[in-house]
Each structure stands twice: as C-alpha cells, then as structure tokens.
Design an enzyme around this catalytic site. Structure first.
Site, PDB file in Angstrom:
ATOM      1  NE  ARG A   1      -0.579  -4.580   1.974  1.00 59.47           N
ATOM      2  CZ  ARG A   1       0.180  -3.689   1.344  1.00 59.47           C
ATOM      3  NH1 ARG A   1      -0.300  -2.481   1.095  1.00 59.47           N
ATOM      4  NH2 ARG A   1       1.403  -3.995   0.957  1.00 59.47           N
TER       5      ARG A   1
ATOM      6  CD  GLU B   1      -3.004   5.188   0.152  1.00 63.81           C
ATOM      7  OE1 GLU B   1      -1.935   4.697   0.573  1.00 63.81           O
ATOM      8  OE2 GLU B   1      -3.079   5.883  -0.881  1.00 63.81           O
TER       9      GLU B   1
ATOM     10  CB  SER C   1      -1.290   1.552   0.677  1.00 65.28           C
ATOM     11  OG  SER C   1      -0.286   2.544   0.665  1.00 65.28           O
TER      12      SER C   1
END
Length: 453
Positions: free
Chosen positions: A319, A381, A343
C-alpha cells in the site's frame, strides 16, 4: 434492469426435468426431442425494425429459462410470474449472457421452494397405511413427495449458501427403503413397485425414514428462509444503487460469475474502486455523515465483507499513500485501524506509484480480491474492511524521507506474525549500497529488504 443474486449449478434445468419425469396419472410421460426443422420454424420471426442481432440473441437465450420459471411456478403452486422479463431496450452487456438469465430465474425459484416444502409437510406424520393408500397422489402433481423432491432440487441448484446446496443434495440422495429420495417423486418407477410389494414392516421403516428426512428438512427450511430474506434485502439495495448511479452501477453486473457476492455487493465494490473511493473514505475518516449514494455503497461493501471468508494462507500486499496515513501515530507493536476502507495491491509497483509519503507491506487474510470487478485490473487490488485492526510491526523512514511500514492484521494472532519471523521472510529487493554513500535510513530496512523504491 436484471439482478443476479445467486450462483448456481448449470444442471438446474436438467434436474427439474428429471424431477418431473415419470407418469402423469395413468399416462407415462417421456421427453420427446423436437425435430430441428420444427424448432427452426417455430423460432422464425420477422425482426422489428431497428432490432439488432444482439437483441434477438438475448431473447432466444432467455426464452428457455422463462419457460422453466413458468413450469416450476405451476408445479409449486405459484400462478403469477414475478421474475425479470427480457427488455426490448436492454443493454447487450447484460442481456447477452445465458448465465445471467439462469441466475435471474434461480433467484425467483428459490422462494418457490419454500412452498414446495410446505406441501411436503404431511410426510412428517405419514403412516405406513397412508403410504400404501396414497402413494400415487403423493408422488404426482403437487403431492408431498413430488413437491419435496422438486423443492430440494431447486434448493440444490438455486441456493447461494453452500451448506444449503450440500444438504439438499444429500437429502435427494438419501436412501428411503433402498431407493434415493429423488426417485420417490415420480410414479410408475421402482418406488411405486416397492410400495406395492412391501411388507407392513418395510412400509413402517420407509415412513420412519421419511419422518427423519422431514426433521432435517425443517432445519434446511430455516436456512432457506433466512437466505430468501437476505435476497429480498439485497434486491432492494441493488435497486437503490441502480436508481442512484444508473449505468455506472449496472456496468459491473456479471463481472464476478460464479462468485459469492450478490449483484448489490458487486456493484458497490465496483463503484468504490471506480471514482467513489476517495469521497467515501474521506467522509468515513473525518466522521462526516454519508450522503445517500455513499450510504448505499457502504452498505453493499459491508455486506460483501460479512459474506467473505478468510484466505487459507496469509496474503502479502502493498500500500502506498502520497502523505501520511491512519497508522502514523501508532507505535511499533501497537494496534490501530483505518476508519476508511484499506486498499492494497499484490503488485509492489502499484504501491510505489502511489507512495510518495508512506509505503506499507501488509500481511492479512480478510481482504477481498476485487481485481475481477475493478476497472483497473492491473492494480490487483486486495481490499480490507473499514476499521480492520492492524498491528504495526515496523515503521521507519528511508533516505528519501518515505515512511516504510509493515502491518499485520491483528486477528492473525501471535502464531501467524512476527513471532514466526514474518519480517525476515520479506522478499522485496532492496537497492545495493553504493560505495561511500551515507546511509541515513533505519538499518532494519536494509537488513530485511524493505526498500520498495
């Protein structure tokens, strides 16, 4: 708008046909193949002006599923078809998939199975004498045996809950007097002959076995009722998303064929990964009241996380943020969380592209892989739920001033994280040191290869 809520076995039409085969009264019923010439003649029609090939293909695809819907409704006592109908102006992306049509039919069929189970309730008190006297009625039309086998076939094909599908399948295969339960739903076969030839003792054994089946059916019914209730709520949410976001939401339908998530959940996840993640997360992190659209997306995403299980193995993702993040003030060894959705990516390059301020390596098991739904599949993702507790295992700045952090999902426990040498197992390549260059960064970054740049 056509909503798919259930992911099913492709054998549904075959199973329903089998459940209905046998005899109708005193007349034996068999499937007879329609000659191809007759099929072609029956399907020939003049296309209305402006109707393209895709639209005609869509209508042809949906026709058999609508026919199944009518048949099942009549069998289980539903005379009004409330299922989705093919639209003249339906989008080809939605109308061109037979899988979507099948799922739409199964969505409507599952509530009908409850009516079938209702009709089967008399089996719970069936006597040996009643079995001998009433078998033909019970195994034909809307009789209890026929309704039970049909309802179980519908649950096995139509339930979104794996446990319900498995249990329905096991019940259909349950031996009743040496014959599978699903064969008791027709007349003129082995079950009918067994009833005629059986001794009073064997008939009592058969009814005892049916009583046991019905006690298990009662538990299955509770699970199906709960699922139908959820499906109804999901449809309301899906309708709300489509009403609010229109085609922007609908375009995500069908992006997770065979997946566990409903239409509303898929649309919510898709909208988040599109252009709505920033505003939604900003509102969540600042404690602001969500607007109507954000509430719908948040509701759908929350439902998706409730349904998702954990990965079998710990997943390592990355991330990057352009500034600080929710873990800036969390000390090493302590636990914190992000009020927004987190995310991450399987691709460290994606983290580098976002990470001008902080780059984190994240270990966890509860993230949802949304790459199949997102418009940005290359980001690979993995999305974590809002307020997911993360333990900070390491936090240090490199020579560029970028904070390098290692996070471990707190729910993993001691046996899954740093006590097992998780940090030392990182395989991220670090840049070689150049001779004479002053190294200002924390020595742990070089020792453990945490330099993503």
């Amino acid at each position: 708008m056509h909503i798919q809520s259930l992911q099913q076995s492709p054998s549904f039409a075959v199973e329903l046909h089998q459940a209905a085969s046998g005899r109708l009264g005193q007349i034996e019923a068999r499937q007879v193949a329609t000659p191809s010439e007759a099929q072609q003649l029956a399907q020939r029609q003049d296309a209305p002006k402006g109707e393209g090939l895709l639209a005609r293909l869509g209508a042809a695809l949906v026709r058999p599923f609508v026919a199944i819907m009518d048949w099942l409704g009549k069998l289980l006592g539903s005379h009004a078809r409330t299922g989705p109908q093919p639209s003249q102006d339906a989008q080809p992306a939605v109308m061109s998939s037979a899988v979507v049509f099948k799922q739409m039919v199964l969505q409507q069929a599952l509530p009908m199975t409850l009516k079938g189970l209702d009709k089967a309730s008399e089996l719970a008190t069936l006597t040996p004498e009643g079995l001998a006297r009433e078998h033909s009625r019970l195994a034909s039309g809307d009789g209890a045996l026929r309704s039970l086998s049909t309802a179980l076939a519908g649950i096995r094909a139509g339930s979104q809950v794996e446990e319900s599908r498995i249990q329905a399948g096991r019940l259909l295969e349950r031996s009743i007097g040496g014959i599978a339960l699903q064969q008791w739903g027709t007349t003129g076969g082995a079950a009918s002959q067994l009833v005629l030839d059986a001794s009073p003792e064997l008939r009592r054994e058969i009814t005892d076995q049916l009583h046991q089946v019905m006690s298990e059916v009662a538990l299955l019914r509770q699970a199906v009722e709960s699922e139908v209730s959820r499906v109804s709520a999901d449809k309301a949410l899906a309708d709300g998303l489509v009403k609010r976001f229109g085609a922007d939401a609908e375009k995500y339908l069908g992006r997770q064929p065979g997946g566990i998530h409903s239409d509303a959940e898929v649309m919510a996840l898709g909208l988040y990964t599109g252009i709505h993640y920033a505003d939604l997360n900003r509102a969540l992190r600042q404690g602001q009241e969500l607007d109507a659209g954000q509430k719908l997306i948040d509701q759908g995403m929350s439902a998706a996380f409730e349904k998702s299980g954990q990965a079998e193995q710990v997943v390592k993702t990355f991330r990057g943020t352009r500034g600080g993040d929710a873990f800036n003030a969390v000390e090493e060894g302590k636990v914190g969380h992000d009020d927004g959705y987190l995310s991450t990516s399987l691709n460290p390059g994606v983290a580098r592209s976002f990470g001008q301020g902080t780059i984190s390596t994240v270990f966890g098991r509860s993230g949802i892989d949304v790459s199949g739904i997102s418009n940005y599949k290359n980001e690979k993702e993995i999305l974590y739920n809002k307020e997911t507790d993360m333990r900070v295992l390491l936090s240090a700045s490199d020579e560029q001033g970028v904070t390098r952090r290692v996070l471990e999902e707190a729910a993993l426990g001691e046996q899954s994280g740093h006590s097992q040498g998780l940090l030392d197992a990182l395989d991220l390549a670090s840049k070689p040191e150049r001779s004479g260059e002053v190294q200002e960064q924390d020595v742990r970054l070089r020792m453990r290869g945490l330099d993503l740049a």
